[in-house]
Design an enzyme around this catalytic site. Structure first.
Site, short mmCIF file in Angstrom:
data_model
loop_
_atom_site.label_atom_id
_atom_site.label_comp_id
_atom_site.label_asym_id
_atom_site.label_seq_id
_atom_site.Cartn_x
_atom_site.Cartn_y
_atom_site.Cartn_z
N LYS A 179 -40.99 -11.01 8.42
CA LYS A 179 -40.65 -9.68 8.95
C LYS A 179 -40.86 -8.66 7.85
O LYS A 179 -40.22 -8.69 6.81
CB LYS A 179 -39.20 -9.63 9.41
CG LYS A 179 -38.80 -8.25 9.96
CD LYS A 179 -37.31 -8.04 9.94
CE LYS A 179 -36.92 -6.60 10.23
NZ LYS A 179 -37.42 -5.62 9.23
N GLU A 254 -32.26 -12.90 -2.95
CA GLU A 254 -32.36 -11.95 -4.07
C GLU A 254 -31.76 -10.65 -3.59
O GLU A 254 -32.34 -9.96 -2.75
CB GLU A 254 -33.83 -11.81 -4.49
CG GLU A 254 -33.98 -11.18 -5.87
CD GLU A 254 -34.21 -9.69 -5.81
OE1 GLU A 254 -33.20 -8.95 -5.91
OE2 GLU A 254 -35.36 -9.27 -5.67
N CYS A 288 -35.50 -3.56 -7.75
CA CYS A 288 -34.30 -4.41 -7.82
C CYS A 288 -33.89 -4.67 -9.26
O CYS A 288 -32.70 -4.74 -9.57
CB CYS A 288 -34.56 -5.74 -7.11
SG CYS A 288 -34.99 -5.59 -5.37
N GLU A 385 -25.29 -0.25 -7.09
CA GLU A 385 -26.73 -0.03 -7.16
C GLU A 385 -27.08 1.32 -6.52
O GLU A 385 -26.73 1.58 -5.38
CB GLU A 385 -27.45 -1.16 -6.43
CG GLU A 385 -28.94 -1.18 -6.64
CD GLU A 385 -29.59 -2.45 -6.10
OE1 GLU A 385 -30.54 -2.95 -6.73
OE2 GLU A 385 -29.14 -2.95 -5.05
#
Length: 491
Positions: A179, A254, A288, A385
């Site tokens: 996806k 992750e 990331c 984050e």
């Protein structure tokens, strides 16, 4: 190079380009302008059913598994060749639907091709072993593929992250339903095109795009999925793990980071500043493994902050197509989130030495390159984050405190340090809780080096030889070779 994109992109299922079952489409915008540039076929549960069925049929046929591994590798080299030939087209797609520069987009294409050559070269080197049990037995292990691998990739580096997972799956004879992210899906379709041109068996690789709440949820909860690979936010990862737990599926997760670099007193300050700027301003901080925190000796704070601010204000801001340093963030929603976090940091007492939020006067979704000083470890800006070009600078008085600050978040994806002393480097690397530690250069490493997190940054490893072990399970075969009694067989 033409700056025109195809206006409508279909899903790739069972070796064919197809519309969505319900005929719906998703509009794709250029984040530098906010204007629509293309449409994609929207995949929902019915499309997922078709894609998983195609992947299952291909896996059950054993066409990949029965292929000599060296021939599977050669097939992957062909995929890489076609990816390389399409590099300029890919660069344009990455530029217009993701915000990257053309150079950055082309680098993505070449990195994606490299994943296929790297893992293609390893396809015939994943070996089992013989286990001695005495003269009456032969015992050996087989690294066996899981089956159908569901893969969900994020919008920041969709092509490269898709390539590393698809390549591992093909090298180990798994089949894939991937996806792509609905915000920037276009580059991933080039993997499907490269597989199609290379002659990859129909159903081995299927690529669809849709929204997370229906397309993504249908994929990870599908009863015929055997394995899940996900890169994205912690919250979405937790939701996927709940679905995986229902069927006890193996996962590679992750889930982002809040990575810190530590400057030790003996460091080359200019090197640390330049590396930090690369670590936080690359792709507008939408990485990331970005270096979103810098931990510096209190005595050096003002000097380092001044140099960082000079670096930040010298960066150009604008569309990637024009080669600017700071390109747009992916969407208006993302820009609003970053802007809100910057405002909250200022309210909490952090000082925006430069930048500090959204650029309202520009079209598109742009955030000023931002340096926050006077940040304390407990502030939200130092704990959560941001996923934007925003750096928090914190101070320490002794090395143990620096390590504690670096390790003092829920995340453990990356960490870094700057020093000229080898013993300091080893001492700090041993104590930093992270899946990878960079010394004197943020982003040191490459396709060959394992990548993944600790703590809530996830588990499992992508990249490097180690990644292949996440795509196979060990099957043990034990054979009694005598007719009983324990002696040698008769003549």
């Amino acid at each position: 190079m033409s700056q025109e994109l195809k206006k409508y992109w279909k899903n790739y299922i069972g070796g064919n380009w197809v519309d969505g079952v319900n005929g719906d489409r998703i509009s794709i915008e250029n984040p530098a302008t906010g204007l629509q540039i293309a449409e994609i076929a929207r995949a929902t549960q019915e499309d997922i059913d078709l894609a998983v069925t195609a992947a299952r049929t291909c896996f059950n046929s054993r066409v990949l598994y029965n292929m000599r591994p060296t021939n599977r590798g050669a097939l992957m080299f062909e995929i890489a060749r076609h990816m390389t030939e399409m590099a300029d087209e890919i660069a344009l797609a990455e530029c217009l639907d993701n915000g990257k520069t053309l150079t950055g987009g082309k680098n993505e294409a070449l990195a994606a091709a490299r994943y296929f050559t790297y893992y293609g070269g390893l396809a015939d080197k994943l070996e089992g072993r013989m286990i001695p049990l005495g003269s009456d037995y032969l015992d050996y292990t087989i690294p066996s593929p899981f089956g159908v691998s569901a893969q969900i990739v994020p919008w920041n580096f969709p092509l490269q992250i898709a390539a590393r997972s698809v390549a591992c799956a093909l090298a180990t004879a798994n089949t894939v339903v991937l996806k792509s992210p609905e915000l920037s899906p276009l580059s991933t379709y080039f993997i499907a095109e490269a597989c199609h041109r290379a002659g990859v068996p129909a159903g081995a690789v299927n690529i669809v795009s849709g929204y997370g709440h229906d397309c993504g949820a249908s994929l990870v909860s599908h009863p015929d999925i055997d394995h899940i690979v996900f890169t994205g936010s912690l919250k979405t990862g937790q939701s996927i793990l709940h679905a995986a737990a229902e069927r006890v599926l193996p996962c590679i997760m992750e889930l982002g980071g809040k990575s810190a670099g530590i400057v030790f007193p003996d460091a080359n300050i200019d090197q640390a500043v330049n590396s930090t700027a690369s670590g936080i301003f690359t792709h507008a901080g939408q990485v990331c493994s970005a270096q979103s925190r810098l931990i510096v000796p209190a005595s050096l704070r003002d000097q380092i902050v001044e140099k960082l601010a000079q670096k930040a204000v010298g960066l150009t801001i604008g569309a990637g197509i024009n080669g600017h340093d700071i390109t747009p963030v992916i969407s208006g929603q993302q820009a609003e989130k970053i802007d809100a976090m910057c405002k909250k940091a200022i309210q909490a007492g952090a000082e925006a030495v430069t930048g500090g939020g959204r650029i309202e006067e520009m079209d598109g979704h742009f955030i000023k390159p931002t340096i926050f000083s006077n940040v304390t470890p407990s502030m939200t800006i130092a704990q959560e984050e941001v996923f934007g070009p925003v750096l928090s600078v914190l101070t320490y008085d002794d090395p143990e405190e620096a390590i504690a600050i670096a390790n003092g978040t829920d995340y453990g994806l990356c960490a870094g340090l700057y020093t000229k002393d080898l013993s300091t480097a080893h001492w700090a690397a041993d104590r930093l809780v992270a899946g990878q530690v960079f010394v004197n250069e943020w982003f040191a490493g490459g396709i060959e080096t394992p990548f993944g997190g600790t703590k809530r940054s996830g588990y499992g490893r992508e990249k490097g030889q180690e990644a292949l072990l996440n795509y196979v399970q060990t099957k043990n075969v034990g054979i009694r070779i005598t007719d009983g009694g324990g002696g040698r067989p008769g003549g």
